[in-house]
Motif scaffolding. Sequence first.
Motif, PDB file in Angstrom:
ATOM      1  N   UNK A   1       0.824  -1.212   0.000  1.00 16.73           N
ATOM      2  CA  UNK A   1       0.000   0.000   0.000  1.00 16.73           C
ATOM      3  C   UNK A   1       0.858   1.261   0.000  1.00 16.73           C
ATOM      4  N   UNK A   2       2.012   1.211   0.665  1.00 19.67           N
ATOM      5  CA  UNK A   2       2.941   2.346   0.607  1.00 19.67           C
ATOM      6  C   UNK A   2       3.430   2.554  -0.831  1.00 19.67           C
ATOM      7  N   UNK A   3       3.658   1.469  -1.549  1.00 13.70           N
ATOM      8  CA  UNK A   3       4.077   1.575  -2.955  1.00 13.70           C
ATOM      9  C   UNK A   3       2.975   2.227  -3.789  1.00 13.70           C
ATOM     10  N   UNK A   4       1.731   1.838  -3.523  1.00 13.97           N
ATOM     11  CA  UNK A   4       0.614   2.449  -4.243  1.00 13.97           C
ATOM     12  C   UNK A   4       0.504   3.932  -3.915  1.00 13.97           C
ATOM     13  N   UNK A   5       0.740   4.268  -2.638  1.00 13.53           N
ATOM     14  CA  UNK A   5       0.705   5.674  -2.237  1.00 13.53           C
ATOM     15  C   UNK A   5       1.786   6.467  -2.967  1.00 13.53           C
ATOM     16  N   UNK A   6       2.979   5.882  -3.062  1.00  8.64           N
ATOM     17  CA  UNK A   6       4.082   6.573  -3.732  1.00  8.64           C
ATOM     18  C   UNK A   6       3.768   6.802  -5.207  1.00  8.64           C
ATOM     19  N   UNK A   7       3.142   5.832  -5.841  1.00  6.93           N
ATOM     20  CA  UNK A   7       2.726   6.011  -7.241  1.00  6.93           C
ATOM     21  C   UNK A   7       1.774   7.200  -7.367  1.00  6.93           C
ATOM     22  N   UNK A   8       0.883   7.333  -6.404  1.00  7.36           N
ATOM     23  CA  UNK A   8      -0.074   8.450  -6.449  1.00  7.36           C
ATOM     24  C   UNK A   8       0.629   9.783  -6.204  1.00  7.36           C
ATOM     25  N   UNK A   9       1.623   9.783  -5.311  1.00 11.39           N
ATOM     26  CA  UNK A   9       2.389  11.017  -5.091  1.00 11.39           C
ATOM     27  C   UNK A   9       3.070  11.470  -6.380  1.00 11.39           C
ATOM     28  N   UNK A  10       3.529  10.515  -7.164  1.00 13.59           N
ATOM     29  CA  UNK A  10       4.265  10.855  -8.377  1.00 13.59           C
ATOM     30  C   UNK A  10       3.379  11.390  -9.491  1.00 13.59           C
ATOM     31  N   UNK A  11       2.058  11.236  -9.346  1.00 14.10           N
ATOM     32  CA  UNK A  11       1.151  11.705 -10.401  1.00 14.10           C
ATOM     33  C   UNK A  11       0.166  12.773  -9.925  1.00 14.10           C
ATOM     34  N   UNK A  12       0.020  12.927  -8.606  1.00 13.15           N
ATOM     35  CA  UNK A  12      -0.983  13.843  -8.053  1.00 13.15           C
ATOM     36  C   UNK A  12      -0.440  15.272  -7.998  1.00 13.15           C
ATOM     37  N   UNK A  13      -1.240  16.215  -8.419  1.00  9.26           N
ATOM     38  CA  UNK A  13      -0.833  17.619  -8.411  1.00  9.26           C
ATOM     39  C   UNK A  13      -1.754  18.440  -7.497  1.00  9.26           C
ATOM     40  N   UNK A  14      -1.210  19.067  -6.447  1.00 12.00           N
ATOM     41  CA  UNK A  14      -2.039  19.944  -5.605  1.00 12.00           C
ATOM     42  C   UNK A  14      -2.613  21.087  -6.433  1.00 12.00           C
ATOM     43  N   UNK A  15      -3.781  21.571  -6.018  1.00 12.80           N
ATOM     44  CA  UNK A  15      -4.444  22.629  -6.773  1.00 12.80           C
ATOM     45  C   UNK A  15      -3.676  23.948  -6.711  1.00 12.80           C
ATOM     46  N   UNK A  16      -3.064  24.232  -5.570  1.00  9.82           N
ATOM     47  CA  UNK A  16      -2.275  25.462  -5.416  1.00  9.82           C
ATOM     48  C   UNK A  16      -0.979  25.133  -4.689  1.00  9.82           C
ATOM     49  N   UNK A  17      -0.088  26.112  -4.615  1.00  4.48           N
ATOM     50  CA  UNK A  17       1.178  25.934  -3.905  1.00  4.48           C
ATOM     51  C   UNK A  17       0.973  25.751  -2.403  1.00  4.48           C
ATOM     52  N   UNK A  18      -0.203  26.135  -1.905  1.00  8.78           N
ATOM     53  CA  UNK A  18      -0.447  26.071  -0.467  1.00  8.78           C
ATOM     54  C   UNK A  18      -1.317  24.891  -0.065  1.00  8.78           C
ATOM     55  N   UNK A  19      -1.824  24.146  -1.027  1.00  6.12           N
ATOM     56  CA  UNK A  19      -2.605  22.958  -0.701  1.00  6.12           C
ATOM     57  C   UNK A  19      -1.681  21.848  -0.183  1.00  6.12           C
ATOM     58  N   UNK A  20      -2.207  20.937   0.631  1.00  2.14           N
ATOM     59  CA  UNK A  20      -1.370  19.891   1.235  1.00  2.14           C
ATOM     60  C   UNK A  20      -0.572  19.091   0.219  1.00  2.14           C
ATOM     61  N   UNK A  21       0.675  18.818   0.564  1.00  2.00           N
ATOM     62  CA  UNK A  21       1.551  18.032  -0.299  1.00  2.00           C
ATOM     63  C   UNK A  21       2.522  17.207   0.549  1.00  2.00           C
ATOM     64  N   UNK A  22       2.156  16.956   1.800  1.00  2.00           N
ATOM     65  CA  UNK A  22       3.035  16.255   2.730  1.00  2.00           C
ATOM     66  C   UNK A  22       2.906  14.733   2.578  1.00  2.00           C
ATOM     67  N   UNK A  23       3.912  14.017   3.067  1.00  2.00           N
ATOM     68  CA  UNK A  23       3.821  12.570   3.192  1.00  2.00           C
ATOM     69  C   UNK A  23       4.641  11.727   2.244  1.00  2.00           C
ATOM     70  N   UNK A  24       5.142  12.308   1.146  1.00  2.00           N
ATOM     71  CA  UNK A  24       5.848  11.490   0.160  1.00  2.00           C
ATOM     72  C   UNK A  24       7.103  10.855   0.744  1.00  2.00           C
ATOM     73  N   UNK A  25       7.836  11.595   1.572  1.00  2.00           N
ATOM     74  CA  UNK A  25       9.074  11.050   2.139  1.00  2.00           C
ATOM     75  C   UNK A  25       8.796   9.834   3.023  1.00  2.00           C
ATOM     76  N   UNK A  26       7.651   9.838   3.703  1.00  2.00           N
ATOM     77  CA  UNK A  26       7.295   8.683   4.539  1.00  2.00           C
ATOM     78  C   UNK A  26       7.001   7.461   3.673  1.00  2.00           C
TER      79      UNK A  26
END
Length: 214
Positions: A179-204
């Motif tokens: 599931x962490x691998x699936x999450x990482x795949x989503x981090x690599x394709x997901x784009x926050x709507x603005x520079x201030x929208x949440x973008x935390x968690x990829x390093x974990x």
Amino acid sequence: MRKQILSFTLVLFSLLSFAQSAYEKVMKEKIAKIETSKTPEDFQILANDFQRIAEKEKGKWQPSYYAAFSYIQKGRILMRENKVQGLDEIADQAQKYLDEAQSVDKNAEIQLLQKMIYSLKMMVNPMERYMTFGTKATEQFAAAEKLDPNNPRIALIKAEDVYFTPAQYGGSQTKGIELFKMALDKYNSYKPKTDFDPNWGKSEAEYFVNQAPK
């Protein structure tokens, strides 16, 4: 008269632009500190910083969101250190700011934090609180996932839950890693709507994926 109105308008526009640029600068600085904060004290300082921003920016949900998130991260660190005595108070502080964020906007990111707050409260006494706060956490997570199924932070928290839950209660480190691998795949394709929208968690997600046997 027209020149005076024009001059006043230009001055007002300049002041508004300066205020906006100052807000953007301080938000970027504080959001960047999320990745470098490691201790409960770090996150308390960050929570205080976001609280001050939120007091000035009543029409924006992100400052209150990050104040709530900082309290949650403080609580999660203490929870992992088995210091659960103060989790109720910390969760209540997070709830205060999350309520402020929800008064401005309602989205999956906010719902996910609500799930995390309920999980903190449950961990004060899991045996006694599972049927109350555990159930609420599950409901909030399902609502967030339905609203934004491709959100990587939702996938990350799901992976955490599976990874850290004992096997006798349905958890699995092996399944958690997947599931962490699936999450990482989503981090690599997901784009926050603005520079201030949440973008935390990829390093974990990266950390746990790197722990998997090669």
